[in-house]
Write a protein that holds these residues in place. Structure first.
Motif, PDB file in Angstrom:
ATOM      1  N   ARG A   1       0.829  -1.213  -0.057  1.00  0.00           N
ATOM      2  CA  ARG A   1       0.061   0.002   0.016  1.00  0.00           C
ATOM      3  C   ARG A   1       0.747   1.320  -0.082  1.00  0.00           C
ATOM      4  O   ARG A   1       0.789   2.032  -0.961  1.00  0.00           O
ATOM      5  CB  ARG A   1      -0.786   0.091   1.073  1.00  0.00           C
ATOM      6  CG  ARG A   1      -1.940   1.220   1.254  1.00  0.00           C
ATOM      7  CD  ARG A   1      -2.940   1.112   2.372  1.00  0.00           C
ATOM      8  NE  ARG A   1      -2.368   0.974   3.733  1.00  0.00           N
ATOM      9  CZ  ARG A   1      -2.757  -0.493   4.332  1.00  0.00           C
ATOM     10  NH1 ARG A   1      -3.790  -1.277   3.945  1.00  0.00           N
ATOM     11  NH2 ARG A   1      -2.368  -0.657   5.281  1.00  0.00           N
TER      12      ARG A   1
ATOM     13  N   VAL B   1       0.824   4.204  -2.796  1.00  0.00           N
ATOM     14  CA  VAL B   1       0.347   5.548  -2.499  1.00  0.00           C
ATOM     15  C   VAL B   1       1.557   6.397  -2.944  1.00  0.00           C
ATOM     16  O   VAL B   1       1.382   7.308  -3.541  1.00  0.00           O
ATOM     17  CB  VAL B   1       0.262   5.758  -1.026  1.00  0.00           C
ATOM     18  CG1 VAL B   1       0.193   7.149  -0.670  1.00  0.00           C
ATOM     19  CG2 VAL B   1      -1.142   5.002  -0.705  1.00  0.00           C
TER      20      VAL B   1
ATOM     21  N   PRO C   1      -3.464   4.493  -5.945  1.00  0.00           N
ATOM     22  CA  PRO C   1      -4.899   3.997  -5.237  1.00  0.00           C
ATOM     23  C   PRO C   1      -6.052   4.256  -6.035  1.00  0.00           C
ATOM     24  O   PRO C   1      -6.835   4.995  -5.851  1.00  0.00           O
ATOM     25  CB  PRO C   1      -4.799   4.783  -3.859  1.00  0.00           C
ATOM     26  CG  PRO C   1      -3.577   5.404  -3.728  1.00  0.00           C
ATOM     27  CD  PRO C   1      -2.937   5.577  -5.024  1.00  0.00           C
ATOM     28  N   SER C   2      -6.527   3.324  -7.004  1.00  0.00           N
ATOM     29  CA  SER C   2      -7.479   3.279  -7.781  1.00  0.00           C
ATOM     30  C   SER C   2      -8.622   2.578  -6.745  1.00  0.00           C
ATOM     31  O   SER C   2      -8.162   1.991  -5.793  1.00  0.00           O
ATOM     32  CB  SER C   2      -7.420   2.435  -9.020  1.00  0.00           C
ATOM     33  OG  SER C   2      -6.999   1.015  -8.587  1.00  0.00           O
ATOM     34  N   ALA C   3      -9.730   2.320  -7.326  1.00  0.00           N
ATOM     35  CA  ALA C   3     -10.846   1.722  -6.470  1.00  0.00           C
ATOM     36  C   ALA C   3     -10.579   0.212  -6.226  1.00  0.00           C
ATOM     37  O   ALA C   3     -10.688  -0.262  -5.008  1.00  0.00           O
ATOM     38  CB  ALA C   3     -12.241   1.853  -7.075  1.00  0.00           C
ATOM     39  N   THR C   4     -10.062  -0.520  -7.410  1.00  0.00           N
ATOM     40  CA  THR C   4      -9.618  -1.887  -7.021  1.00  0.00           C
ATOM     41  C   THR C   4      -8.360  -1.895  -6.167  1.00  0.00           C
ATOM     42  O   THR C   4      -8.254  -2.894  -5.262  1.00  0.00           O
ATOM     43  CB  THR C   4      -9.059  -2.377  -8.482  1.00  0.00           C
ATOM     44  OG1 THR C   4     -10.155  -2.199  -9.350  1.00  0.00           O
ATOM     45  CG2 THR C   4      -8.617  -3.832  -8.374  1.00  0.00           C
ATOM     46  N   ALA C   5      -7.337  -1.111  -6.376  1.00  0.00           N
ATOM     47  CA  ALA C   5      -6.239  -1.138  -5.241  1.00  0.00           C
ATOM     48  C   ALA C   5      -6.651  -0.715  -3.836  1.00  0.00           C
ATOM     49  O   ALA C   5      -6.316  -1.287  -2.734  1.00  0.00           O
ATOM     50  CB  ALA C   5      -5.224  -0.177  -5.713  1.00  0.00           C
ATOM     51  N   THR C   6      -7.718   0.246  -3.692  1.00  0.00           N
ATOM     52  CA  THR C   6      -8.136   0.861  -2.687  1.00  0.00           C
ATOM     53  C   THR C   6      -8.818  -0.542  -1.660  1.00  0.00           C
ATOM     54  O   THR C   6      -8.601  -0.781  -0.753  1.00  0.00           O
ATOM     55  CB  THR C   6      -8.912   1.962  -2.575  1.00  0.00           C
ATOM     56  OG1 THR C   6      -8.242   2.884  -3.151  1.00  0.00           O
ATOM     57  CG2 THR C   6      -9.524   2.128  -1.165  1.00  0.00           C
ATOM     58  N   SER C   7      -9.526  -1.141  -2.456  1.00  0.00           N
ATOM     59  CA  SER C   7     -10.236  -2.394  -1.853  1.00  0.00           C
ATOM     60  C   SER C   7      -9.181  -3.577  -1.533  1.00  0.00           C
ATOM     61  O   SER C   7      -9.408  -4.003  -0.283  1.00  0.00           O
ATOM     62  CB  SER C   7     -11.340  -3.058  -2.973  1.00  0.00           C
ATOM     63  OG  SER C   7     -11.979  -4.213  -2.540  1.00  0.00           O
TER      64      SER C   7
ATOM     65  N   ASP D   1      -7.066  -2.824   1.619  1.00  0.00           N
ATOM     66  CA  ASP D   1      -7.857  -2.352   2.879  1.00  0.00           C
ATOM     67  C   ASP D   1      -7.708  -3.598   3.925  1.00  0.00           C
ATOM     68  O   ASP D   1      -8.139  -4.828   3.919  1.00  0.00           O
ATOM     69  CB  ASP D   1      -9.362  -2.383   2.296  1.00  0.00           C
ATOM     70  CG  ASP D   1     -10.138  -2.035   3.644  1.00  0.00           C
ATOM     71  OD1 ASP D   1      -9.847  -1.214   4.507  1.00  0.00           O
ATOM     72  OD2 ASP D   1     -11.399  -2.343   3.596  1.00  0.00           O
TER      73      ASP D   1
END
Length: 128
Positions: A67, A71, A76-82, A85
């Motif tokens: 992560r 960063v 941090p795309s939506a997929t990466a953020t999920s 997490d």
């Protein structure tokens, strides 16, 4: 491999794929191993989805290392953020541990039933 286990291992593989495809395999297995206090080969096994981690804290250290690199690169795309997490990893790990506990319990019960059918010795703690 059953659904839950393959789901957890698939998530580990997805993390490895993300690191490879979006971060050029950075941080390295060696760098992640230092963060998690495990061997580099163990990190590699996890990120290939071939080994179940024994301690959640070590998985979270690996996730944090990846992560941080994402960063740093502004990824941090939506997929990466999920995928990155911590709460997702905690829930998946707990679910897999529960599945493994139930499988162990079922295996013990099968062994006890087989032993009873064969008239073998009772297992410790078994009722008469």
């Amino acid at each position: 491999m059953t659904g839950s286990e393959s789901g957890f291992l698939n998530t580990l593989r997805a993390l490895g794929t993300f690191r490879r495809e979006h971060l050029g395999n950075r941080p390295s297995d060696r760098a992640l191993s230092r963060l998690a206090g495990i061997s580099a080969s163990t990190v590699g096994d996890w990120l290939r989805g071939t080994r179940f981690p024994q301690r959640l804290e070590q998985v979270l250290a690996v996730v944090e290392g990846i992560r941080s690199e994402a960063v740093r690169r502004g990824l941090p795309s939506a997929t990466a953020t999920s995928l990155l997490d911590d709460s997702r990893w905690r829930a998946a790990y707990d679910q897999e541990l529960e599945r493994r506990t139930q499988n162990t319990r079922a295996a013990v019960e099968r062994a006890q039933a087989l032993s009873a059918q064969r008239g073998g010795p009772r297992m410790a703690g078994a009722e008469p």
